[in-house]
Design a protein around this motif. Structure first.
Motif, short mmCIF file in Angstrom:
data_model
loop_
_atom_site.label_atom_id
_atom_site.label_comp_id
_atom_site.label_asym_id
_atom_site.label_seq_id
_atom_site.Cartn_x
_atom_site.Cartn_y
_atom_site.Cartn_z
N PRO A 1 1.65 103.72 -25.46
CA PRO A 1 2.62 102.66 -25.15
C PRO A 1 3.38 102.93 -23.85
N ILE A 2 3.71 104.20 -23.58
CA ILE A 2 4.44 104.54 -22.36
C ILE A 2 3.61 104.20 -21.13
N ALA A 3 2.31 104.50 -21.17
CA ALA A 3 1.42 104.19 -20.04
C ALA A 3 1.35 102.68 -19.82
N CYS A 4 1.24 101.92 -20.92
CA CYS A 4 1.20 100.45 -20.79
C CYS A 4 2.52 99.92 -20.23
N ARG A 5 3.61 100.48 -20.70
CA ARG A 5 4.92 100.06 -20.21
C ARG A 5 5.07 100.31 -18.71
N ASP A 6 4.70 101.51 -18.28
CA ASP A 6 4.87 101.88 -16.88
C ASP A 6 4.02 101.01 -15.96
N ARG A 7 2.80 100.70 -16.40
CA ARG A 7 1.96 99.83 -15.58
C ARG A 7 2.58 98.44 -15.48
N TRP B 1 1.58 95.48 -22.70
CA TRP B 1 2.78 96.21 -23.10
C TRP B 1 3.43 95.58 -24.32
N CYS B 2 3.52 94.28 -24.37
CA CYS B 2 4.18 93.62 -25.50
C CYS B 2 3.44 93.90 -26.82
N ARG B 3 2.11 94.11 -26.74
CA ARG B 3 1.37 94.46 -27.96
C ARG B 3 1.75 95.87 -28.44
N GLN B 4 2.17 96.72 -27.51
CA GLN B 4 2.52 98.10 -27.84
C GLN B 4 4.02 98.28 -28.08
N ARG B 5 4.81 97.36 -27.57
CA ARG B 5 6.26 97.52 -27.56
C ARG B 5 6.83 97.76 -28.96
N ALA B 6 6.29 97.07 -29.97
CA ALA B 6 6.82 97.18 -31.33
C ALA B 6 6.73 98.60 -31.88
N ARG B 7 5.83 99.42 -31.31
CA ARG B 7 5.69 100.80 -31.77
C ARG B 7 6.87 101.66 -31.32
N LEU B 8 7.62 101.19 -30.32
CA LEU B 8 8.74 101.97 -29.79
C LEU B 8 10.09 101.33 -30.07
N ALA B 9 10.16 100.02 -29.94
CA ALA B 9 11.46 99.34 -29.96
C ALA B 9 12.14 99.42 -31.32
N ARG B 10 13.44 99.65 -31.29
CA ARG B 10 14.23 99.62 -32.52
C ARG B 10 14.37 98.18 -33.00
N PRO B 11 14.56 97.99 -34.28
CA PRO B 11 14.75 96.63 -34.80
C PRO B 11 15.95 95.95 -34.12
N SER C 1 11.28 105.78 -25.11
CA SER C 1 10.63 106.37 -26.28
C SER C 1 11.59 106.42 -27.47
N ARG C 2 12.90 106.29 -27.22
CA ARG C 2 13.89 106.27 -28.30
C ARG C 2 14.09 104.85 -28.85
N GLY C 3 13.43 103.88 -28.23
CA GLY C 3 13.50 102.52 -28.75
C GLY C 3 14.61 101.67 -28.20
N THR C 4 15.39 102.22 -27.24
CA THR C 4 16.49 101.46 -26.65
C THR C 4 16.13 101.05 -25.22
N ARG C 5 16.97 100.20 -24.63
CA ARG C 5 16.70 99.70 -23.28
C ARG C 5 16.44 100.84 -22.31
N LEU C 6 15.40 100.72 -21.53
CA LEU C 6 15.06 101.74 -20.55
C LEU C 6 16.09 101.73 -19.42
N SER C 7 16.63 102.89 -19.09
CA SER C 7 17.69 102.97 -18.07
C SER C 7 17.12 102.85 -16.66
N ARG C 8 17.98 102.51 -15.72
CA ARG C 8 17.56 102.43 -14.31
C ARG C 8 17.05 103.78 -13.83
N ARG C 9 17.76 104.83 -14.22
CA ARG C 9 17.37 106.17 -13.77
C ARG C 9 15.97 106.52 -14.28
N SER C 10 15.68 106.17 -15.51
CA SER C 10 14.36 106.46 -16.07
C SER C 10 13.28 105.68 -15.34
#
Length: 306
Positions: free
Chosen positions: A131-137, A192-202, A211-220
């Motif tokens: 999921p992280i690889a899909c997100r980053d792409r 990414w949206c197909r993989q997002r549910a594996r990470l995102a918190r409800p 990877s913690r399921g919360t909004r990705l920070s600018r720094r990250s």
């Protein structure tokens, strides 16, 4: 009052009364010494002999000597502060540096990426299909596809993305604009949206999550881009704004429509977008030099010179 004596008293006041830092005092001492040397070379030795014309000649002399506009601005600031101190102490009646401006600093052209570099950055996949690889792409493709600012991309929520290929973006001053999303970016976002549910918190609204399921920070986001550029072997530092510059440059090269690029970037003023006309001209100049028979380099061989 003698210029040198007044300068010495001013530096003493900076050091002992105003408690300026050693660095600030040293800089003021160098700046005043430069101005005093110039004034004495013009036959001016006292505080009251200095006028606005002398200060302007000083600025011109520094410019001719090749000093940077930022340095000249600092010299002027020092002279201005010196005379303000003299006025407060009753040793001068006017500030001859007031209103005198340093030369304008030339705008630095933004560093951008070539089409090949942007493509290599998007294709720099790790061995896994996590999921992280899909997100980053998806992040890279969206930056380059739509010319977003870092803050804009980080703030995107799921509901901002339209299935038809448009994205609602909230930019500076809370102004909202609609930007198109290119085919490759749409494909990456769907993956990414197909993989997002594996990470995102409800209940998490953010499009891009950590990877913690919360909004990705600018720094990250900045760190992930830098790592991806290193993996791609680009040999240049890649940050979100560089992808934004690449988007704008390549759009202008392809369309020539400055107004459209302004709207896509979310610039309030066309002057902010006009920096890219210089980049576009540089590109056209290279094409011209390479293609036009009268613009090519002179041939080196004896047969060609004959």
């Amino acid at each position: 009052m003698n210029l040198a004596a007044g300068g010495a008293e001013y530096l003493h006041a900076l050091r002992h009364l105003r408690r300026a830092s050693p660095h600030s005092v040293a800089a003021a001492e160098r700046d005043l010494a430069r101005f005093q040397a110039f004034a004495e070379g013009q036959g001016v030795n006292t505080v009251d002999q200095v006028d606005v014309h002398l200060v302007r000649r000083f600025v011109a002399d520094c410019a001719w000597a090749g000093h940077k506009p930022t340095s000249i601005a600092r010299y002027l600031s020092t002279v201005r502060s010196f005379y303000q101190w003299l006025i407060e102490g009753g040793a001068a009646e006017r500030n001859p540096a007031q209103g005198v401006r340093a030369p304008k600093a030339q705008k630095r052209l933004p560093r951008t990426l070539s089409r090949e570099q942007a493509g290599a950055l998007a294709e720099a996949e790790p061995d896994d299909h996590s999921p992280i690889a899909c997100r980053d792409r998806a992040i890279v493709e969206l930056f380059y596809s739509s010319g977003l600012r870092l803050s804009e991309l980080a703030a995107i929520d799921l509901h901002d993305l339209d299935p038809g290929g448009e994205l609602r973006v909230t930019g500076k001053g809370d102004k909202t604009r609609i930007v198109p999303v290119g085919r490759l970016a749409r494909e990456a976002l769907r993956a990414w949206c197909r993989q997002r549910a594996r990470l995102a918190r409800p209940g998490e609204a953010a499009l891009f999550v950590s990877s913690r399921g919360t909004r990705l920070s600018r720094r990250s986001i900045q760190q992930r881009l830098a790592q991806r550029a290193k993996r791609a072997g680009l040999g240049v530092r890649v940050h979100p704004h560089r992808l934004r510059h690449a988007f704008a440059t390549h759009m202008l090269e392809g369309s020539g429509d400055l107004r459209a690029v302004q709207e896509l970037l979310g610039h309030a003023s066309l002057s902010s977008t006009q920096i890219y006309t210089q980049l576009d001209f540089d590109h056209l100049s290279r094409v011209y030099r390479d293609a036009h028979p009268r613009a090519r380099r002179k041939p080196d061989s004896d047969d060609d010179r004959a």
